[in-house]
Enzyme design. Sequence first.
Site, PDB file in Angstrom:
ATOM      1  N   THR A 206       0.816  -1.216   0.000  1.00  0.00           N
ATOM      2  CA  THR A 206       0.000   0.000   0.000  1.00  0.00           C
ATOM      3  C   THR A 206       0.845   1.260   0.000  1.00  0.00           C
ATOM      4  O   THR A 206       0.435   2.286  -0.532  1.00  0.00           O
ATOM      5  CB  THR A 206      -0.916  -0.008   1.243  1.00  0.00           C
ATOM      6  OG1 THR A 206      -1.778  -1.122   1.126  1.00  0.00           O
ATOM      7  CG2 THR A 206      -1.739   1.254   1.366  1.00  0.00           C
TER       8      THR A 206
ATOM      9  N   SER B 260       1.531  -7.856  -0.734  1.00  0.00           N
ATOM     10  CA  SER B 260       2.279  -8.782   0.127  1.00  0.00           C
ATOM     11  C   SER B 260       1.554 -10.108   0.346  1.00  0.00           C
ATOM     12  O   SER B 260       2.151 -11.062   0.847  1.00  0.00           O
ATOM     13  CB  SER B 260       2.643  -8.129   1.464  1.00  0.00           C
ATOM     14  OG  SER B 260       1.533  -8.006   2.297  1.00  0.00           O
TER      15      SER B 260
ATOM     16  N   THR C  82       1.450  -4.398   4.285  1.00  0.00           N
ATOM     17  CA  THR C  82       1.287  -4.633   5.719  1.00  0.00           C
ATOM     18  C   THR C  82       0.679  -5.998   6.037  1.00  0.00           C
ATOM     19  O   THR C  82       0.852  -6.503   7.139  1.00  0.00           O
ATOM     20  CB  THR C  82       0.392  -3.550   6.358  1.00  0.00           C
ATOM     21  OG1 THR C  82      -0.882  -3.574   5.716  1.00  0.00           O
ATOM     22  CG2 THR C  82       1.028  -2.181   6.244  1.00  0.00           C
ATOM     23  N   ASP C  83      -0.024  -6.581   5.051  1.00  0.00           N
ATOM     24  CA  ASP C  83      -0.788  -7.797   5.364  1.00  0.00           C
ATOM     25  C   ASP C  83       0.080  -8.954   5.840  1.00  0.00           C
ATOM     26  O   ASP C  83      -0.311  -9.710   6.724  1.00  0.00           O
ATOM     27  CB  ASP C  83      -1.599  -8.247   4.138  1.00  0.00           C
ATOM     28  CG  ASP C  83      -2.804  -7.356   3.904  1.00  0.00           C
ATOM     29  OD1 ASP C  83      -3.112  -6.533   4.795  1.00  0.00           O
ATOM     30  OD2 ASP C  83      -3.442  -7.483   2.839  1.00  0.00           O
TER      31      ASP C  83
HETATM   32  N1  GLU Z   1      -2.779  -6.402   0.636  1.00  0.00           N
HETATM   33  C1  GLU Z   1      -1.843  -5.361   0.358  1.00  0.00           C
HETATM   34  C2  GLU Z   1      -0.439  -5.759   0.791  1.00  0.00           C
HETATM   35  O1  GLU Z   1      -0.243  -6.344   1.819  1.00  0.00           O
HETATM   36  C3  GLU Z   1      -2.223  -4.069   0.943  1.00  0.00           C
HETATM   37  C4  GLU Z   1      -2.065  -4.016   2.421  1.00  0.00           C
HETATM   38  C5  GLU Z   1      -1.060  -3.022   2.835  1.00  0.00           C
HETATM   39  O2  GLU Z   1       0.015  -2.891   2.277  1.00  0.00           O
HETATM   40  O3  GLU Z   1      -1.401  -2.308   3.782  1.00  0.00           O
HETATM   41  O4  GLU Z   1       0.491  -5.462   0.078  1.00  0.00           O
END
Ligand code: GLU
Length: 331
Positions: A18, A64, A97-98
């Site tokens: 993100t 991610s 973040t995931d």
């Molecule tokens: N699902 C995405 C990832 O993990 C977006 C979540 C994020 O980065 O906050 O890359």
Amino acid sequence: MKKEKKSKRILVIGTGGTIAGKGDNFKTSDYTAAQIKIEDLVNEVCENTIHDNMDTIDYFNIDSCDMTSEKLIKLSNYINKVSESEDYYGFVITHGTDTLEETAYFLNLTVKTQKPVVITGAMRPHTALGADGPMNLYQAISLAKSEDAINKGVLVVFSDTIYSARDVSKINTFKPAAFGQKDLGCLGYMRDENVFFYNSPTKKHTIYSEFDISYLENLPKVEIVMFYPSADIKILDYVSKDCDGIVLAGAGCGNVSTSWSEKVKKIISSGIPVVRSSRIANGVVTYNEKTIHEKGIFAENLSPLKSRILLSLALTKSTNLEEIQKFFLEY
Ligand code: GLU
């Protein structure tokens, strides 16, 4: 980027997420991750700031959730290669973040350097009102330049807070303050570029870790199975047909029903190590060396997600239950 004053050289390794996401202007939802080059993100936070003398690489450009064991191994081997260069003082990795907590722990156990390695990301895409990525990235670079970050294992910086790779978890699905160490608090704070440490990691990491992935292309296959009342025991049959190890996310102190206990015992005696972790956020799954051949290896206070990472690395060294238990007590 300002060039007149040279400071410690940092390599920023982009992997997507993100923090590099784009969507409708101002909106925090409905965006696409991994759209912006890491060089552009770094230039933005380094103009008119104390930071210069930086290199960047778009190593992956992924959401991610698409991280894999093969990619983790490549990333760790890459960091090990570049960390040998005297050019670099430290490293920053931007990540979705995931699954950030799994990557952070994997790197904590496999990167062989005392240099600062800091991971960050964002909850809001770059195009959102109040995007959190720029400050997180700025603070991650600041921490990677700090002498205080040396020999602390892999660190995570998020929303003005420093976390250890071992203990950090994602604790909120959408708020910018999305990470925490649960009962264990945090290692410290960031205020702008200033670093404040209050705690240090106590478990083995980086140069103290015995896990060597330099010769690997993939990891042993470890699956996580969650127990809940009436959970169908067939899930254990299914999973145990095609895996090298199982992590149970048990109830309470890693507990399962009587029928699941019987099945777990059979799976262990068939040669597949089982780790008992808990679906509860806080506390320790208590160690009892007498029962590891029946009930499984005790995960200590590692979450099911972190237990999967450690078991897959442990299986590269041994399938002996006592030896794997030792890893769970040390790492
Ligand atoms: N699902 C995405 C990832 O993990 C977006 C979540 C994020 O980065 O906050 O890359």
